[in-house]
Design a protein around this motif. Structure first.
Motif, PDB file in Angstrom:
ATOM      1  N   LEU A  30       1.836   8.149   4.801  1.00 56.28           N
ATOM      2  CA  LEU A  30       2.570   6.929   5.125  1.00 56.28           C
ATOM      3  C   LEU A  30       3.191   7.011   6.519  1.00 56.28           C
ATOM      4  O   LEU A  30       3.278   5.995   7.226  1.00 56.28           O
ATOM      5  N   GLN A  31       3.625   8.202   6.919  1.00 52.59           N
ATOM      6  CA  GLN A  31       4.143   8.347   8.275  1.00 52.59           C
ATOM      7  C   GLN A  31       3.047   8.098   9.308  1.00 52.59           C
ATOM      8  O   GLN A  31       3.278   7.423  10.322  1.00 52.59           O
ATOM      9  N   THR A  50       0.826  -1.194   0.000  1.00 52.61           N
ATOM     10  CA  THR A  50       0.000   0.000   0.000  1.00 52.61           C
ATOM     11  C   THR A  50       0.865   1.249   0.000  1.00 52.61           C
ATOM     12  O   THR A  50       2.048   1.196   0.373  1.00 52.61           O
ATOM     13  N   ASN A  51       0.281   2.370  -0.413  1.00 55.40           N
ATOM     14  CA  ASN A  51       0.994   3.645  -0.297  1.00 55.40           C
ATOM     15  C   ASN A  51       0.659   4.360   1.005  1.00 55.40           C
ATOM     16  O   ASN A  51       1.074   5.495   1.218  1.00 55.40           O
ATOM     17  N   GLY A  52      -0.101   3.692   1.869  1.00 52.76           N
ATOM     18  CA  GLY A  52      -0.426   4.254   3.172  1.00 52.76           C
ATOM     19  C   GLY A  52      -1.804   4.865   3.270  1.00 52.76           C
ATOM     20  O   GLY A  52      -2.255   5.230   4.363  1.00 52.76           O
ATOM     21  N   THR A  53      -2.509   4.979   2.161  1.00 58.32           N
ATOM     22  CA  THR A  53      -3.840   5.575   2.153  1.00 58.32           C
ATOM     23  C   THR A  53      -4.796   4.779   3.049  1.00 58.32           C
ATOM     24  O   THR A  53      -4.880   3.559   2.940  1.00 58.32           O
ATOM     25  N   ARG A  54      -5.496   5.469   3.935  1.00 56.65           N
ATOM     26  CA  ARG A  54      -6.519   4.904   4.821  1.00 56.65           C
ATOM     27  C   ARG A  54      -5.976   3.918   5.854  1.00 56.65           C
ATOM     28  O   ARG A  54      -6.740   3.357   6.635  1.00 56.65           O
ATOM     29  N   LEU A 105       8.974  -0.316   1.076  1.00 55.32           N
ATOM     30  CA  LEU A 105       9.307  -0.712  -0.297  1.00 55.32           C
ATOM     31  C   LEU A 105       9.822   0.505  -1.041  1.00 55.32           C
ATOM     32  O   LEU A 105       9.088   1.494  -1.186  1.00 55.32           O
ATOM     33  N   THR A 106      11.049   0.447  -1.506  1.00 58.31           N
ATOM     34  CA  THR A 106      11.650   1.580  -2.205  1.00 58.31           C
ATOM     35  C   THR A 106      12.065   1.178  -3.605  1.00 58.31           C
ATOM     36  O   THR A 106      12.833   0.216  -3.775  1.00 58.31           O
ATOM     37  N   ILE A 112       7.845   3.693  -0.108  1.00 57.61           N
ATOM     38  CA  ILE A 112       8.567   4.899   0.329  1.00 57.61           C
ATOM     39  C   ILE A 112       9.706   5.143  -0.650  1.00 57.61           C
ATOM     40  O   ILE A 112      10.615   4.328  -0.767  1.00 57.61           O
ATOM     41  N   ASP A 113       9.675   6.251  -1.355  1.00 55.42           N
ATOM     42  CA  ASP A 113      10.702   6.515  -2.360  1.00 55.42           C
ATOM     43  C   ASP A 113      11.607   7.689  -2.020  1.00 55.42           C
ATOM     44  O   ASP A 113      12.458   8.066  -2.829  1.00 55.42           O
TER      45      ASP A 113
END
Length: 404
Positions: free
Chosen positions: A194-195, A146-150, A218-219, A170-171
């Protein structure tokens, strides 16, 4: 012996205690990794295209995404979803009720694979949380990318389920870098999301007295962050349990055209989706990238520090240069085992053996179950082709070959 993707011994040892507390999860992870190592023993009929136990169901549950990441083959600069109608994409999704039927059918047939949800952004799929809870109730280990959404809002339920792994993309080590590489479709601050997600997951684990889910970053290594990998590690090491860095999956035009010819000759129709992964994300300095990767591994060696996973595990400057400039180079990864262990489900229900380039479809979940499709004639034909005729041109840059 061909190289095969696997979880490093160090990573396993550092997190063995936490996963071992959940035997129903530990057994399935161990079975997957053991089968990779001893593939010929577990798959004596691989050349006939016969798959054994289904070890993982990988569900790309939605095409929808709120980001437009530059290195993404779906919504990125040349992604195959660019220009698609969002309502149409949403309308063709498989319902949560059908997914529950599919999972229950697997269990009835003695199959208890791991279930991996991704997208698009999987947290934008309505009903995903309930679906993950149902999978965990059936003792099917669940993970998500996930990109952290929700995630922050649902963190207590993700921990209680439990999921065994939450991977957050995380890029960059700062909001400026990360949001530039992973911009929102309509603005926003994904770095803050994401934080908040990681903080909420850590808090939920503490409050519930749980070790899971493991938290991973994941980068995607690209030209724009190749000199910031150590900074990413140091920024997020206190917040995650392991950090995954992988070289961008992308192909050049020569490899794409070669794949057109090869795929058409094998299967009788031209592929399309690989053109979404056309790119040119080469680092500017391979020596510097080599130093970054070597430093990452050095920083992660102490027992108290989270491990680093490099996909593929290349650190020498000459290997890195070859990875980005010679798309025929496979570095010993000459056998695809994921097609014998993992099935790939697309957002519209199409089932494919191929992890990243799913032009070859064996059926649809709206009409068939996975137990019906897993060793169907169409599935066997694809496996048999790769086992006998060798890999296809795009296989050299696919996480199914080098990184799952």
């Amino acid at each position: 012996m061909p190289a095969r993707s696997h979880v490093s011994v160090g990573t396993i040892f550092k997190h063995f205690r936490r996963v071992a507390r959940h035997p129903w999860i530990a057994r399935r992870l161990a079975a997957l990794e053991t089968e990779k190592w001893l593939f010929p023993l577990f798959h004596p009929r691989a050349r006939e295209g016969e798959g054994g136990r289904l070890r993982q169901v990988s569900i790309r549950i939605t095409d929808l995404c709120n980001l437009r990441c530059h290195t993404c083959g779906q919504w990125g600069e040349s992604g195959y979803l660019r220009g698609k109608n969002l309502a149409d994409l949403k309308g063709q999704e498989v319902s949560p009720e059908r997914y529950r039927e599919i999972l229950a059918d697997l269990v009835r047939h003695g199959q208890r694979p791991m279930v991996y949800f991704w997208g698009g952004e999987p947290m934008l799929y309505d009903g995903l949380m309930e679906l993950m809870e149902e999978a965990a109730r059936l003792r099917l280990p669940v993970s998500i990318a996930t990109n952290g959404t929700r995630v922050a809002q649902l963190a207590p339920r993700l921990v209680a389920a439990p999921l065994f792994l939450v991977q957050v993309s995380i890029d960059g080590p700062t909001a400026e870098v990360h949001n530039r590489l992973r911009p929102g479709a309509g603005g926003g601050n994904n770095f803050a999301d994401l934080q908040a997600a990681l903080a909420a997951l850590q808090q939920a684990r503490r409050e519930q007295g749980r070790d899971l889910p493991l938290l991973a970053s994941l980068t995607v290594i690209s030209r724009d962050n190749a000199d910031l990998l150590v900074d990413i590690y140091e920024t997020f090491a206190p917040q995650v349990d392991l950090l995954v860095f992988y070289l961008s999956w992308w192909i050049d035009e020569e490899a794409a055209r070669a794949h057109d010819r090869d795929f058409t000759a094998r299967f009788g129709f031209p592929p399309k989706l690989h053109w979404g992964w056309l790119g040119s994300w080469r680092p500017e300095d391979y020596e510097a990238l080599s130093r970054e990767l070597t430093t990452l591994l050095d920083r992660s060696r102490p027992w108290h520090r989270p491990p680093v996973v490099l996909i593929p595990p290349l650190t020498r400057p000459e290997d890195l240069r070859r990875y980005f400039t010679d798309h025929g180079a496979r570095f010993g990864y000459d056998q695809c085992v994921s097609i014998f262990q993992v099935t790939e489900v697309d957002s519209n229900g199409d089932v494919s053996p191929c992890r990243d380039y799913h032009d070859y479809v064996v059926g649809n979940l709206k009409d068939h179950t996975l137990t019906e499709l897993w060793n169907s004639p169409a599935y066997r034909r694809f496996r048999r082709s790769l086992a006998r005729e060798g890999l296809m041109p795009v296989c050299s840059r696919c996480c199914g070959l080098m990184g799952y």
